[in-house]
Design a protein around this motif. Structure first.
Motif, short mmCIF file in Angstrom:
data_model
loop_
_atom_site.label_atom_id
_atom_site.label_comp_id
_atom_site.label_asym_id
_atom_site.label_seq_id
_atom_site.Cartn_x
_atom_site.Cartn_y
_atom_site.Cartn_z
N PHE A 1 3.93 -0.56 -4.95
CA PHE A 1 4.31 -1.43 -6.06
C PHE A 1 4.01 -0.84 -7.44
O PHE A 1 4.73 -1.12 -8.39
N PHE A 2 2.97 -0.03 -7.56
CA PHE A 2 2.66 0.58 -8.85
C PHE A 2 3.29 1.95 -9.02
O PHE A 2 3.86 2.26 -10.06
N ALA A 3 3.19 2.78 -7.98
CA ALA A 3 3.69 4.15 -8.09
C ALA A 3 5.13 4.31 -7.62
O ALA A 3 5.78 5.29 -7.95
N GLY A 4 5.62 3.34 -6.83
CA GLY A 4 7.00 3.39 -6.36
C GLY A 4 7.28 4.50 -5.36
O GLY A 4 8.42 4.95 -5.24
N ASP B 1 -3.87 15.53 5.26
CA ASP B 1 -2.63 15.03 5.84
C ASP B 1 -2.78 13.60 6.34
O ASP B 1 -1.80 12.86 6.45
N ILE B 2 -4.02 13.21 6.65
CA ILE B 2 -4.32 11.87 7.15
C ILE B 2 -5.53 11.34 6.40
O ILE B 2 -6.57 12.00 6.34
N LEU B 3 -5.39 10.16 5.80
CA LEU B 3 -6.49 9.50 5.12
C LEU B 3 -6.96 8.34 5.98
O LEU B 3 -6.21 7.38 6.21
N VAL B 4 -8.19 8.42 6.49
CA VAL B 4 -8.75 7.35 7.31
C VAL B 4 -9.51 6.39 6.38
O VAL B 4 -10.49 6.78 5.75
N MET B 5 -9.03 5.17 6.31
CA MET B 5 -9.60 4.19 5.41
C MET B 5 -10.91 3.60 5.96
O MET B 5 -11.09 3.53 7.18
N PRO B 6 -11.81 3.16 5.08
CA PRO B 6 -13.07 2.56 5.54
C PRO B 6 -12.85 1.32 6.41
O PRO B 6 -13.52 1.13 7.42
N GLU B 7 -11.91 0.48 6.00
CA GLU B 7 -11.58 -0.73 6.75
C GLU B 7 -10.21 -1.22 6.28
O GLU B 7 -9.59 -0.64 5.40
N LEU B 8 -9.75 -2.30 6.90
CA LEU B 8 -8.37 -2.76 6.68
C LEU B 8 -8.07 -3.11 5.22
O LEU B 8 -7.02 -2.75 4.70
N CYS B 9 -8.98 -3.82 4.56
CA CYS B 9 -8.70 -4.26 3.19
C CYS B 9 -8.43 -3.08 2.27
O CYS B 9 -7.49 -3.10 1.47
N ALA B 10 -9.27 -2.04 2.39
CA ALA B 10 -9.07 -0.85 1.56
C ALA B 10 -7.72 -0.21 1.83
O ALA B 10 -6.97 0.16 0.92
N GLY C 1 5.51 17.32 -3.13
CA GLY C 1 6.46 17.85 -2.16
C GLY C 1 5.96 17.83 -0.74
O GLY C 1 6.20 18.77 0.04
N ARG C 2 5.27 16.76 -0.37
CA ARG C 2 4.73 16.66 0.99
C ARG C 2 4.55 15.19 1.37
O ARG C 2 4.75 14.29 0.56
N MET C 3 4.17 14.99 2.64
CA MET C 3 3.95 13.63 3.14
C MET C 3 2.52 13.54 3.67
O MET C 3 1.91 14.54 4.04
N PHE C 4 1.98 12.31 3.67
CA PHE C 4 0.66 12.10 4.25
C PHE C 4 0.59 10.69 4.84
O PHE C 4 1.39 9.82 4.52
N GLN C 5 -0.39 10.49 5.73
CA GLN C 5 -0.60 9.20 6.37
C GLN C 5 -1.82 8.48 5.81
O GLN C 5 -2.81 9.11 5.44
N ILE C 6 -1.73 7.14 5.80
CA ILE C 6 -2.88 6.29 5.49
C ILE C 6 -3.09 5.38 6.70
O ILE C 6 -2.16 4.72 7.15
N THR C 7 -4.30 5.36 7.25
CA THR C 7 -4.56 4.56 8.44
C THR C 7 -5.98 4.00 8.41
O THR C 7 -6.88 4.66 7.89
N ASP C 8 -6.23 2.78 8.82
CA ASP C 8 -5.34 1.77 9.35
C ASP C 8 -5.18 0.72 8.25
O ASP C 8 -6.17 0.26 7.71
N CYS C 9 -3.97 0.31 7.98
CA CYS C 9 -3.70 -0.58 6.85
C CYS C 9 -3.34 -2.00 7.27
O CYS C 9 -3.10 -2.85 6.42
N ASN D 1 -5.00 -1.62 3.20
CA ASN D 1 -3.91 -2.50 2.84
C ASN D 1 -3.67 -2.50 1.34
O ASN D 1 -2.52 -2.40 0.87
N ILE D 2 -4.74 -2.59 0.57
CA ILE D 2 -4.60 -2.60 -0.89
C ILE D 2 -4.08 -1.25 -1.39
O ILE D 2 -3.20 -1.20 -2.25
N PHE D 3 -4.60 -0.17 -0.82
CA PHE D 3 -4.17 1.16 -1.26
C PHE D 3 -2.69 1.39 -0.98
O PHE D 3 -1.94 1.83 -1.86
N THR D 4 -2.26 1.07 0.24
CA THR D 4 -0.87 1.36 0.59
C THR D 4 0.10 0.49 -0.21
O THR D 4 1.18 0.95 -0.61
#
Length: 301
Positions: A260-263, A241-250, A136-144, A252-255
């Motif tokens: 595609f898997f969780a919908g 609330d914000i997930l800072v990714m290690p680098e772009l590939c991580a 029941g909430r929203m979060f950000q993933i950056t940078d993808c 991009n794949i996560f988002t």
């Protein structure tokens, strides 16, 4: 704080905002469908750039009157992108939107030193806003999508951009989790070292308006149960609330995996520009592209 895209849409509709989009590569059914939907909701008007005959055909297939749009012929991807950005500078559009064209061509126009949309000294970054129905909430993933292997200084700006957007979403003091594979510092894993530097920058007042934690594994960044089980007491653990990714590939794949898997419903947004810029993925659904329009309208309020 907003919990769903429906809540964001209601807020924007209630505000009475209406902006003009310059859709590049508009001969794309998914992007055009999103713009048509936004127009029917009374949120936008639009200039459609690209292969005019194909655009007109797509509008007919959607039972959408062509006379409600400005169609502009552009043959190459570079011409599409340059013209859309120029329209913003000329006051003929409020924001460009990426349709069916390569990200590199679009970004080249957006980042042009003379005619682009990035302020001097700024850093363009991307964030994906995710609607997590189960919690029941929203979060950000950056940078993808933009910064390939950002260093600490670049990650500071990525965090600043994401925090400003979180404030727009109604989150007064977002929890920022610097994500890695482990929760302890390992000199051989740069993201763990960078996490400590970012936490210290926050303590020093260099990253105001947020709480920065890390390094955190993905599990204990988003799950209180996982954090407690592992004995992780970081202030950002469990409900970031914000997930800072290690680098772009991580990122991009996560988002893409949660789409595609969780919908899960999501929307990509570009941050750090002088005016909202819409840049969704070419494989995003019309719904997710519409959410991208909503995010840019929210940033324009």
């Amino acid at each position: 704080m907003f919990r769903t895209f429906d809540e964001i849409e209601h807020h924007i509709l209630s505000s009475g905002v209406k902006k003009r989009i310059a859709l590049t590569g508009a001969h794309d059914s998914y992007s055009l469908e999103a713009v048509v939907h936004a127009k029917r909701r009374g949120l936008v008007t639009a200039a459609l750039l690209g292969r005019v005959d194909e655009i007109a055909s797509l509008l007919r297939s959607m039972d959408e009157p062509q006379d409600g749009y400005e169609l502009i012929g552009c043959e190459t991807e570079e011409e599409n992108a340059r013209r859309a950005v120029a329209m913003v500078h000329e006051g003929k559009a409020d924001m460009p939107m990426k349709g069916l064209l390569q990200t590199s061509a679009y970004m080249h126009a957006v980042l042009d030193k003379n005619m682009g949309l990035l302020p001097q000294g700024g850093l363009l970054s991307q964030s994906t806003l995710v609607e997590w129905t189960k919690e029941g909430r929203m979060f950000q993933i950056t940078d993808c999508a933009i910064n390939i292997a950002p260093d600490v200084q670049q990650k500071k700006k990525i965090v600043e951009n994401a925090v400003r957007f979180a404030h727009r979403l109604g989150c007064e003091c977002p929890k920022v989790a610097v994500v890695s594979a482990v929760e302890v510092v390992n000199p051989k894993i740069p993201s763990t070292v960078e996490a400590v530097a970012l936490k210290q920058a926050c303590r020093n007042g260099e990253l105001p308006g947020c709480i920065v934690g890390g390094p955190l594994g993905l599990d204990n960044a988003v799950s209180l149960q996982a954090a407690r089980h592992k004995g992780v007491t970081d202030p950002a653990a469990g409900s970031a609330d914000i997930l800072v990714m290690p680098e772009l590939c991580a990122g991009n794949i996560f988002t893409k995996s949660i789409t595609f898997f969780a919908g899960l419903r999501s929307a990509g947004v570009l941050l750090g520009t002088i005016t909202p810029v819409i840049a969704t993925s070419r494989t995003d659904t019309p719904e997710n592209k519409y959410h991208g329009i909503l995010m840019s309208l929210l940033n324009a309020l």
